[in-house]
Design a protein around this motif. Structure first.
Motif, PDB file in Angstrom:
ATOM      1  N   TRP A 221     -49.570  66.603 -32.429  1.00  5.00           N
ATOM      2  CA  TRP A 221     -48.398  65.710 -33.002  1.00  5.00           C
ATOM      3  C   TRP A 221     -47.504  65.071 -31.971  1.00  5.00           C
ATOM      4  N   LEU A 222     -47.007  66.085 -31.230  1.00  4.64           N
ATOM      5  CA  LEU A 222     -46.085  65.758 -30.015  1.00  4.64           C
ATOM      6  C   LEU A 222     -46.738  65.224 -28.769  1.00  4.64           C
ATOM      7  N   ALA A 223     -47.999  65.413 -28.998  1.00  5.74           N
ATOM      8  CA  ALA A 223     -49.067  64.791 -27.805  1.00  5.74           C
ATOM      9  C   ALA A 223     -48.650  65.770 -26.219  1.00  5.74           C
ATOM     10  N   LEU A 224     -48.219  66.945 -26.535  1.00  3.08           N
ATOM     11  CA  LEU A 224     -47.838  67.658 -25.514  1.00  3.08           C
ATOM     12  C   LEU A 224     -48.603  68.691 -25.175  1.00  3.08           C
ATOM     13  N   PRO A 225     -49.120  68.645 -23.930  1.00  6.32           N
ATOM     14  CA  PRO A 225     -50.161  70.130 -23.631  1.00  6.32           C
ATOM     15  C   PRO A 225     -49.403  71.048 -23.381  1.00  6.32           C
ATOM     16  N   VAL A 226     -49.573  72.231 -23.940  1.00  7.14           N
ATOM     17  CA  VAL A 226     -48.938  73.639 -23.529  1.00  7.14           C
ATOM     18  C   VAL A 226     -49.579  74.527 -22.982  1.00  7.14           C
ATOM     19  N   VAL A 227     -48.918  75.403 -22.465  1.00  4.64           N
ATOM     20  CA  VAL A 227     -49.617  76.871 -22.161  1.00  4.64           C
ATOM     21  C   VAL A 227     -48.962  77.841 -22.927  1.00  4.64           C
ATOM     22  N   LYS A 228     -50.198  78.535 -23.631  1.00  7.43           N
ATOM     23  CA  LYS A 228     -49.753  79.577 -24.602  1.00  7.43           C
ATOM     24  C   LYS A 228     -49.796  80.909 -23.611  1.00  7.43           C
ATOM     25  N   GLY A 229     -48.632  81.679 -23.897  1.00  7.89           N
ATOM     26  CA  GLY A 229     -48.674  82.882 -22.978  1.00  7.89           C
ATOM     27  C   GLY A 229     -47.688  83.924 -23.658  1.00  7.89           C
TER      28      GLY A 229
ATOM     29  N   TYR B  94     -44.420  85.750 -27.722  1.00  5.94           N
ATOM     30  CA  TYR B  94     -45.366  84.825 -27.281  1.00  5.94           C
ATOM     31  C   TYR B  94     -44.580  83.473 -27.412  1.00  5.94           C
ATOM     32  N   CYS B  95     -45.217  82.472 -26.460  1.00  3.65           N
ATOM     33  CA  CYS B  95     -44.601  81.153 -26.355  1.00  3.65           C
ATOM     34  C   CYS B  95     -45.363  80.061 -25.900  1.00  3.65           C
ATOM     35  N   ILE B  96     -45.060  78.876 -26.315  1.00  2.00           N
ATOM     36  CA  ILE B  96     -45.682  77.716 -25.848  1.00  2.00           C
ATOM     37  C   ILE B  96     -44.723  77.066 -24.783  1.00  2.00           C
ATOM     38  N   GLU B  97     -45.452  76.706 -23.627  1.00  2.00           N
ATOM     39  CA  GLU B  97     -44.487  76.162 -22.666  1.00  2.00           C
ATOM     40  C   GLU B  97     -45.055  74.797 -22.164  1.00  2.00           C
ATOM     41  N   GLY B  98     -44.152  73.780 -22.223  1.00  2.00           N
ATOM     42  CA  GLY B  98     -44.727  72.341 -21.843  1.00  2.00           C
ATOM     43  C   GLY B  98     -44.159  72.091 -20.300  1.00  2.00           C
ATOM     44  N   LEU B  99     -44.866  71.040 -19.827  1.00  2.00           N
ATOM     45  CA  LEU B  99     -43.962  70.638 -18.622  1.00  2.00           C
ATOM     46  C   LEU B  99     -43.464  69.280 -18.815  1.00  2.00           C
ATOM     47  N   MET B 100     -42.271  68.793 -18.441  1.00  2.00           N
ATOM     48  CA  MET B 100     -41.519  67.663 -18.520  1.00  2.00           C
ATOM     49  C   MET B 100     -41.723  66.999 -17.427  1.00  2.00           C
TER      50      MET B 100
ATOM     51  N   ARG C  15     -53.192  62.440 -22.993  1.00  4.43           N
ATOM     52  CA  ARG C  15     -54.038  62.682 -21.821  1.00  4.43           C
ATOM     53  C   ARG C  15     -53.238  62.629 -20.661  1.00  4.43           C
ATOM     54  N   ARG C  16     -52.182  61.694 -20.825  1.00  5.82           N
ATOM     55  CA  ARG C  16     -51.489  61.301 -19.619  1.00  5.82           C
ATOM     56  C   ARG C  16     -50.654  62.730 -19.234  1.00  5.82           C
ATOM     57  N   ALA C  17     -49.794  63.357 -20.206  1.00  6.63           N
ATOM     58  CA  ALA C  17     -49.286  64.556 -20.167  1.00  6.63           C
ATOM     59  C   ALA C  17     -49.988  65.589 -19.584  1.00  6.63           C
TER      60      ALA C  17
END
Lengths: 491, 491
Positions: free
Chosen positions: A202-210, A225-231, A408-410
């Motif tokens: 939905w957000l089109a935001l790839p996240v690292v689960k950790g 646990y968290c999801i981390e995105g990159l700006m 894909r871009r993100a």
């Protein structure tokens, strides 16, 4: 629309603040650190809410509502939680105002209306909820208890920024109780997956689960646990957390259940939340120097139609645009016809670009005669002339393409900005250079993590779940390490 | 399920409280006067929210979100409003806790973290919203501004009752700004109509639409319109209000706009709200000594299926019930199959009666062989044997019938309990006897209204919009009167 936005490359932070305000998402209020979420911003939040709420219900959760206030004695009951939030609590001490005898027409706090026990404005609701669960849970038949709440919470932050860090914010908080540790852990992981799926689809935001380290863990949790995105400025943003609470709150509030076998045990808990911070992630992950770039699935307006006309043509053009407009609406696409006669097309184009509308259709009489329209996509700014005959299907496909392209871009950006390093030298170079996630070995101690943070301002965002165990050497101390952590500077 | 509910005729108030708790709608929390809304209650509230929100959007309103806190100086700006709410304000005075040096492990308010200006927890949001509108409104092009907010508010009530009067409650508050008084008045009346339509079509609650007298007007409003319902104990309940604010808030917060003609004028305002109090209305208007009676349109579960079986039959029965269950779901009906093997049918029947599920289907092997099921409707407790072949259509129709019947029953009750009286003697007799609305002439002065209230505990609920002007004589003073008012004892 008079001034252009600051450039991301020149002042990312100023760009973000200006964009949030000018696009009509939010603004600062007269209450320190509290924001006003404006209709356009709130419309996006509503779409997030609706989507997440459906996902929570599909995974068996029900909504409920618990009080805004937590009596201080309850708040204190789970000590780590209380300690973790004590420094940022808004406290209600009185329940009445009275006329100020010194200032006619003004009010003052009535000194005779002091509460016997102060009330904390909830910074999170574990305390009030677990004190309630004590009455709801007696036997294994009452478990699992799967509850979610949509609410406002207050954390008195000193430095605030619209959406990312505000004194009051909106969120949802899930609070569940289970008969076994395994089941609670499975719930924690399930909700992490729900968040990751929402962020990516939905957000089109790839996240690292950790999983968080002890230093970064939620106060009162056994594991976070968290999801981390990159700006786009290379900083990480925590976009959601899911906590395994063990029996900490059950013990603090004496929530026990009779097992199938007739024993008495404390239940196992989880909590998980995402907040209006996701709005910040949405802006910072995709937008550009012209304005917002919204993923079509969350855009309040997916298509804007701008009529191009000479004086006296508007009525007829409006009529002739109508079938296309209706066709799009029937396909479930949200469409805005911008037929304001007070603004020129160029002004409108810039405004809808600023607001991140994924697809813009410009259409004039000559286009209609040629059986075409001009379509522009917001993500790539590409313009194309498309046949009017199958415009609904084309636009539908285009929206799906844009959603995918933004993701894909993100993802590409994140891959480019995820660097595995072996030495502290490299680590610092990457941080100061291209930024992003730096994946490095460390010796697993809180002290090392703290020193790295002090020296570089980078924190361990998480121990990524898909990062394999691997023998290595701590970049700081040279001591042995068993796995790499995702470090980054972060919001 | 062990004890039966108190009887309405014996102790209406106890009946209400017990029903709200036992049916799982809400309970008191450990915060004085604040309630916990339990999942079953919240599911009903969500349906109300969704329905109203759609109605607001269809009438052109957008949602936004404004801060929980109002700085005292803003709160004071509209003096009548401030005065009206001053006595029930929760006040935040500090923003931090610290370890209590006298009590290890405990926290206390940090005396060094006193706010320079106290923050009021919003009892209503006019002040914070109008101070924001000042920045949003410059020209007639910015008008009308049609905003709604879903939020929690706090009014420190001394005597509280679940849903009806709680310190914190959930509501929506619409706040609009207009270029002319006429337009603002039309908005006020439109939203009153929206509320009345919702009450009648969804809550199945007939309401009297009217205008409040000066005594009962919202603090800061020029006119307050309301919808008033009648509960089964003969007391009235205000179910929603819509206020014409005139230019009061625009002047207090200096919200002016440039007119089309180039002048500068203060805008005209409205505000309107309904709250979780509607949950109380829902319970008190329709329910009986066995439990809730929910209008099908708001029931979280519309149909419960209870399998009747001998040991070993359940799996097969479940399979054979499935097509009916799926058929109902496909028709958009919410269905619960109560296949708990731990409880007997009689227990289940009583439980779903308590929870107000509109339609119950009991089905055993013998029924299936006969091609029928036993259907019971909650409102009349009538049981019928219906052919399985067209059960979906039958149930669909039955749900519509129940919705209508509940409404008709409440309307009949109201008509029976609306009495026109000519003398004060009669007035008091009716109030103490059958109760309900007493429609009587009064001289139109606040003093008379006040005296009647003091002597009888009846207040003027409203001057009903459909009550004709009519010459008469005040029941108390004998002075001339031009219209009748709806009096009642009220919640």
């Amino acid at each position: 629309m008079s001034k252009s936005l600051p450039k991301r490359t020149e002042d990312y932070s100023l760009w973000y603040n200006e964009l949030v305000k000018r696009a009509g998402l939010a603004e600062n209020s007269s209450v320190r650190g509290c924001m006003v979420i404006k209709p356009y911003g709130y419309a996006i939040w509503e779409k997030m809410q609706r989507t997440l709420d459906d996902m929570f219900k599909r995974t068996g959760h029900e909504n409920a509502y618990f009080p805004l206030f937590v009596p201080k004695s309850l708040f204190e009951a789970e000590e780590k939680n209380a300690e973790g939030f004590a420094k940022e609590c808004a406290v209600v001490t009185h329940y009445r105002l009275q006329n100020d005898p010194d200032k006619p027409g003004k009010l003052r706090v009535d000194p005779n209306a002091k509460l016997e026990e102060e009330l904390i404005v909830r910074p999170t609701s574990e305390a009030i909820i677990w004190s309630t669960y004590k009455g709801w849970i007696q036997s294994y038949r009452d478990l699992p208890l799967l509850i979610n709440q949509w609410a406002n919470v207050v954390r008195w932050e000193m430095r605030t920024r619209l959406f990312l860090r505000t004194a009051e914010f909106l969120w949802q908080e899930g609070h569940t109780a289970h008969a076994t540790a395994e089941e609670a852990l499975a719930e924690t992981r399930q909700m992490l997956d729900v968040y990751a799926q929402f962020a990516e689809e939905w957000l089109a935001l790839p996240v690292v689960k950790g999983v968080k380290t002890e230093n970064e863990r939620f106060a009162g949790a056994v594991e976070t646990y968290c999801i981390e995105g990159l700006m786009q400025d290379g900083k990480a943003l925590q976009a959601g957390t899911s906590h395994f609470l063990g029996q900490n709150f059950a013990k603090a509030f004496d929530v026990q259940f009779q097992t199938k076998e007739g024993g008495l045990e404390h239940v196992w808990g989880t909590s998980w939340g995402v907040s209006t911070r996701l709005m910040g992630a949405l802006v910072m992950a995709h937008s550009d120097d012209e304005g917002l770039v919204l993923p079509p699935k969350l855009a309040p307006i997916q298509v804007v139609i701008v009529p191009i006309y000479k004086a006296g043509q508007l009525d007829e053009l409006r009529e002739r645009i109508r079938p296309m407009q209706m066709g799009l609406i029937e396909r479930g696409i949200s469409v805005k016809l911008d037929d304001r006669d007070t603004e020129r097309p160029g002004y409108k184009f810039a405004e809808w670009e600023l607001k991140g509308v994924p697809v813009r259709i410009a259409v004039g009489m000559r286009d209609l005669e040629a059986g075409t329209v001009e379509v522009a996509r917001r993500d790539t700014k590409e313009k194309m002339t498309l046949p009017l005959a199958d415009i609904v299907a084309s636009v539908d496909q285009l929206l799906a393409d844009i959603q995918q392209n933004i993701y894909r871009r993100a993802l590409h950006y994140r891959e480019e900005h995820t660097t595995r390093v072996e030495t502290y030298e490299e680590f610092k170079q990457v941080l100061d250079g291209k930024g992003g996630f730096v994946v490095a070995h460390y010796d697993g101690t809180p002290e090392t993590e703290e020193r790295i943070k002090d020296e570089t301002k980078a924190t361990i965002r998480c121990l990524a779940l898909n990062e394999p165990e691997e023998a290595g050497i701590c970049i700081l101390t040279g001591r042995p390490s068993t796995r790499r952590a995702h470090f980054a500077r972060a919001y």
